[in-house]
Design a protein around this motif. Structure first.
Motif, PDB file in Angstrom:
ATOM      1  N   ARG A  51       0.832  -1.206   0.000  1.00 45.74           N
ATOM      2  CA  ARG A  51       0.000   0.000   0.000  1.00 45.74           C
ATOM      3  C   ARG A  51       0.869   1.260   0.000  1.00 45.74           C
ATOM      4  O   ARG A  51       0.503   2.276  -0.576  1.00 45.74           O
ATOM      5  CB  ARG A  51      -0.929   0.002   1.212  1.00 45.74           C
ATOM      6  N   GLU A  52       2.033   1.164   0.620  1.00 46.26           N
ATOM      7  CA  GLU A  52       2.933   2.323   0.710  1.00 46.26           C
ATOM      8  C   GLU A  52       3.952   2.371  -0.425  1.00 46.26           C
ATOM      9  O   GLU A  52       4.893   3.150  -0.370  1.00 46.26           O
ATOM     10  CB  GLU A  52       3.619   2.350   2.072  1.00 46.26           C
ATOM     11  N   ASP A  94      13.580   0.946   5.234  1.00 45.48           N
ATOM     12  CA  ASP A  94      14.376   1.881   4.425  1.00 45.48           C
ATOM     13  C   ASP A  94      13.606   3.141   4.046  1.00 45.48           C
ATOM     14  O   ASP A  94      14.205   4.209   3.873  1.00 45.48           O
ATOM     15  CB  ASP A  94      14.883   1.198   3.155  1.00 45.48           C
ATOM     16  N   LYS A  95      12.292   3.037   3.906  1.00 41.71           N
ATOM     17  CA  LYS A  95      11.474   4.198   3.515  1.00 41.71           C
ATOM     18  C   LYS A  95      11.001   5.020   4.708  1.00 41.71           C
ATOM     19  O   LYS A  95      10.247   5.977   4.548  1.00 41.71           O
ATOM     20  CB  LYS A  95      10.259   3.749   2.684  1.00 41.71           C
ATOM     21  N   GLY A  96      11.422   4.662   5.913  1.00 38.79           N
ATOM     22  CA  GLY A  96      11.092   5.452   7.096  1.00 38.79           C
ATOM     23  C   GLY A  96       9.727   5.188   7.697  1.00 38.79           C
ATOM     24  O   GLY A  96       9.252   5.981   8.509  1.00 38.79           O
ATOM     25  N   ILE A 144       1.910   5.259  10.795  1.00 40.96           N
ATOM     26  CA  ILE A 144       1.779   5.463   9.341  1.00 40.96           C
ATOM     27  C   ILE A 144       0.461   6.140   8.964  1.00 40.96           C
ATOM     28  O   ILE A 144       0.446   7.029   8.103  1.00 40.96           O
ATOM     29  CB  ILE A 144       1.900   4.113   8.595  1.00 40.96           C
ATOM     30  N   TYR A 145      -0.652   5.748   9.592  1.00 39.61           N
ATOM     31  CA  TYR A 145      -1.972   6.195   9.130  1.00 39.61           C
ATOM     32  C   TYR A 145      -2.692   7.163  10.077  1.00 39.61           C
ATOM     33  O   TYR A 145      -3.259   8.149   9.625  1.00 39.61           O
ATOM     34  CB  TYR A 145      -2.886   4.988   8.880  1.00 39.61           C
TER      35      TYR A 145
END
Length: 180
Positions: free
Chosen positions: A105-106, A123-125, A171-172
């Motif tokens: 989803r990200e 890696d994408k934080g 995240i959300y």
């Protein structure tokens, strides 16, 4: 042994596994000659079975997370409900799948080995500081549930749900609480 009709069993306080409310109920059924009781929730009217201290359905661990995409929310609820139904291995497997779905989803590519999704999120934080070990823990527990004979425990499932709840809030939920 047979179940006797609805009667006053004496008040019992419990968290209903159906509606999640803390209730006190005295109405229910008893099984002649045993410690088994079925209490009727005073809020939703659903039955909860008690055998000594065991409750079924049990309470789903974790808390609701706001602003989840529908597919992510469905998997999270399913993982939580598996614990309430004493399906701990199923919950661990769904938790693993949930982590993969969050990564896709990200922006992660579909069809990759699971370690790719763990690395992608880190890696994408998307994983908080010092959280990579937790994501890897979900991977290892999921692999163990998938490829080994041993069943997962309630505590295995609950710890994965606790981490996933925190991750999804990170995240959300939290980003959507700040006014733009």
């Amino acid at each position: 042994m047979s179940w006797l009709g609805v009667q006053n069993l004496g008040s019992r306080k419990f968290t209903c596994g159906h509606c999640g409310n803390i209730v006190a109920s005295s109405a229910g059924y008893t099984r002649n000659g045993s410690n088994q009781r079925i209490y009727i929730c005073s809020h939703c009217g659903q039955p909860t079975h008690f055998d000594v201290n065991y409750q079924y359905p049990d309470i789903a661990p974790g808390n609701d997370v706001q602003h989840l995409p529908e597919d992510i929310e469905g998997l999270y609820k399913e993982a939580r409900n598996c614990v309430a139904a004493s399906s701990y291995t199923g919950s661990v497997l769904i938790s693993r799948k949930l982590l993969m779905n969050i990564a896709v989803r990200e922006g992660a590519e579909e069809g990759k080995p699971f370690i790719y999704y763990v690395t992608y999120l880190a890696d994408k934080g998307y994983v908080p500081p010092n959280g990579r070990g937790w994501v890897d823990h979900i991977r290892k527990k999921g692999n163990e549930a998938t490829h080994e004979i041993a069943s997962m425990s309630k505590s295995d499932a609950e710890e994965l749900i606790a981490f996933l709840e925190m991750l999804m809030k990170f995240i959300y939920e939290f980003p959507n609480k700040i006014p733009c």
